[in-house]
Enzyme design. Sequence first.
Site, short mmCIF file in Angstrom:
data_model
loop_
_atom_site.label_atom_id
_atom_site.label_comp_id
_atom_site.label_asym_id
_atom_site.label_seq_id
_atom_site.Cartn_x
_atom_site.Cartn_y
_atom_site.Cartn_z
N ILE A 1 0.85 -1.45 -0.08
CA ILE A 1 0.35 -0.41 0.54
C ILE A 1 1.23 1.36 0.26
O ILE A 1 0.64 2.46 -1.11
CB ILE A 1 -0.72 -0.40 1.52
CG1 ILE A 1 -1.80 -1.17 1.42
CG2 ILE A 1 -1.79 0.50 1.39
CD1 ILE A 1 -2.45 -1.90 0.75
N TYR B 1 -3.95 -19.32 0.85
CA TYR B 1 -4.01 -19.68 2.26
C TYR B 1 -2.34 -19.57 2.45
O TYR B 1 -1.48 -18.78 3.37
CB TYR B 1 -3.81 -21.16 2.83
CG TYR B 1 -4.97 -21.35 3.26
CD1 TYR B 1 -6.01 -20.11 3.80
CD2 TYR B 1 -5.75 -22.33 3.25
CE1 TYR B 1 -7.27 -19.98 4.36
CE2 TYR B 1 -7.59 -22.21 3.50
CZ TYR B 1 -8.50 -21.41 3.85
OH TYR B 1 -9.43 -21.25 4.38
N CYS C 1 -15.11 -17.59 -13.07
CA CYS C 1 -13.56 -18.29 -13.51
C CYS C 1 -14.53 -19.82 -13.27
O CYS C 1 -15.45 -20.00 -13.42
CB CYS C 1 -12.71 -18.38 -13.21
SG CYS C 1 -11.14 -19.04 -14.02
N HIS D 1 -11.52 -13.11 -15.44
CA HIS D 1 -11.38 -12.16 -13.89
C HIS D 1 -11.29 -10.81 -13.97
O HIS D 1 -10.43 -10.15 -14.57
CB HIS D 1 -9.81 -12.79 -13.23
CG HIS D 1 -9.46 -14.18 -13.47
ND1 HIS D 1 -10.04 -14.88 -11.50
CD2 HIS D 1 -9.54 -14.86 -13.75
CE1 HIS D 1 -10.25 -16.15 -11.41
NE2 HIS D 1 -8.87 -16.49 -12.78
N GLU E 1 -12.40 -9.21 -11.77
CA GLU E 1 -11.58 -7.94 -10.13
C GLU E 1 -10.26 -7.88 -10.89
O GLU E 1 -10.15 -6.87 -10.32
CB GLU E 1 -11.78 -9.74 -10.18
CG GLU E 1 -10.58 -10.05 -9.66
CD GLU E 1 -11.48 -12.01 -10.21
OE1 GLU E 1 -11.86 -11.85 -10.97
OE2 GLU E 1 -10.30 -12.78 -10.08
N1 GLN Z 1 -9.70 -24.81 -11.86
C1 GLN Z 1 -10.87 -23.55 -13.25
C2 GLN Z 1 -10.04 -23.93 -14.38
O1 GLN Z 1 -8.75 -24.29 -14.49
C3 GLN Z 1 -11.19 -22.45 -12.43
C4 GLN Z 1 -10.31 -21.55 -12.68
C5 GLN Z 1 -10.44 -20.54 -11.79
O2 GLN Z 1 -11.37 -20.38 -11.42
N2 GLN Z 1 -9.20 -19.36 -11.62
O3 GLN Z 1 -10.11 -24.07 -15.49
#
Ligand code: GLN
Length: 526
Positions: free
Chosen positions: A19, A54, A377, A503, A505
Amino acid sequence: MTRYIFVTGGVVSSLGKGIISASIGKLLQSRGYTITIQKFDPYINIDPGTLNPYEHGECYVTVDGMETDLDLGHYERFTGIRTTRSNSVTTGRIYKTVIDKERRGDYLGKTIQVVPHVTDEIKRRMLREEEVDFVITEIGGTIGDIESAPFLEAIRQLKWELGNRAVSVHLTYVPYLKAADELKTKPTQHSVKEMQGMGIQPDVLVLRTEKHLSDSIRQKVASFCNVDLECVVQSEDMPSIYEVPVSMQQQGLDAAILRKFGIPVGEMPSMTSWHHFLELQRSAKTEVHVGLVGKYDLQDAYKSIRESLNLAGIYNHVKVKIEFINSEQLTKDNIEEKLSTVSGVLICPGFGQRGIEGKIKAVEYARKKNIPTFGICLGMQMMVIEFARNVLGYQDANSREMDAETPHNVIDIMEEQKTITNMGGTMRLGAYDCVLRKGSRVAAIYDSLQISERHRHRFEFNNYYKNEFEKNGMQCVGLNPESDLVEIVEIPEHRWFIGTQFHPEYSSTVLHPHPLFMNFIKEIAK
Ligand code: GLN
């Protein structure tokens, strides 16, 4: 002439170096300078792509397909600048380059050593090739770790070689001892000593603290650590990380850095759009609750999704309250209760079997109850599987990832992935073009028919079933123009039901929140 800022951290981890680095970037940028921010991580993995969230939180993906540390997400969200694979370096990458060079014979006749070969490779990457006014380099880990020693040696050498073109910013912690009612500077003094022992004199100190530090404490730190008083700033806990750049600016952090470089400071930039954003954030009072259905009960595991939701909330004048819903604990009996308090559901990305049945249940519930649902995803893949099971009637429908034998593999491995054996860096990664269907909800949301979004996956919607899905109400409204891979599904009949194979995001920033998140929250806030 490029100048270099090195950001290190001492005393403890998790102080928010990312940050602070992003804030420095933001402040210099608003003074009209060009900048880039890079992260050097001391672990031996080539990238965090194979790490469990994690261990290291979310894995962030750059446009050019590098799996990186989540701090790059902060850099992009704060500055709006796209990072690339050269913004993320690990000890593993450094060693790999050095060892590959050794095998090629680039160092023929020489013994390869940490100093100078490894440190030279670190320096080469720290210096970068592109033309920017400032390169900000954040070093992962904490001063004193064995692993980060070569990075610090590289910084020591660069400070010596670059003279006043290099500045070291050190972030430390000033703990408050309740029983003594005192703020303690000793850990900071030790941390600075440790750096001095490695030959680096920090130029600027940022003190993380839960309580306001008086001038006398700053004075004490300054004189014990050989740092100018104006170069000792504090980073108090803030209600939002986005307040940090402003607090840093008010204390003159960017001005202090510029002075260290011998650059005239000039007027303090007004950062109008940033302040406008902060005003919206402070005034957003109405709460909306979004259920985040995933398996990692850890703030950092879905960092970019959480930030994207919050940002979209702020621009929609609401405060998004994210309720984490552990998909492993979702059952037919508790689903009603677990989802009863949320007005929208986001089904998270992920890998592997664990927790997926709960995600499918959440999708079913939200689809049937007409609750706005956003799948990302793996989340999108779960939407497809749920639809196949409960609408198309294929009870055994699944992804080949979870069930290699399923007769109804509505999600299947991508052709190009079938021959891949190495796990690291081999997914379909980075930005790909996507063409949106005219008249679809996503086309309206993006206000465009051509988009580009970042990916990280091996499995895909199985086009064999496409017609059947479409005839029954789930539309494949985003396609990759080269391969026909399905990138987006939506159910037009539903209030808001969109799944993206990519994605979104990763590309939501403070000043430009992502349109899908914006529209999702807009619908929820209605
Ligand atoms: N496991 C899924 C794939 O490989 C989705 C991957 C993810 O959500 N980034 O297609």
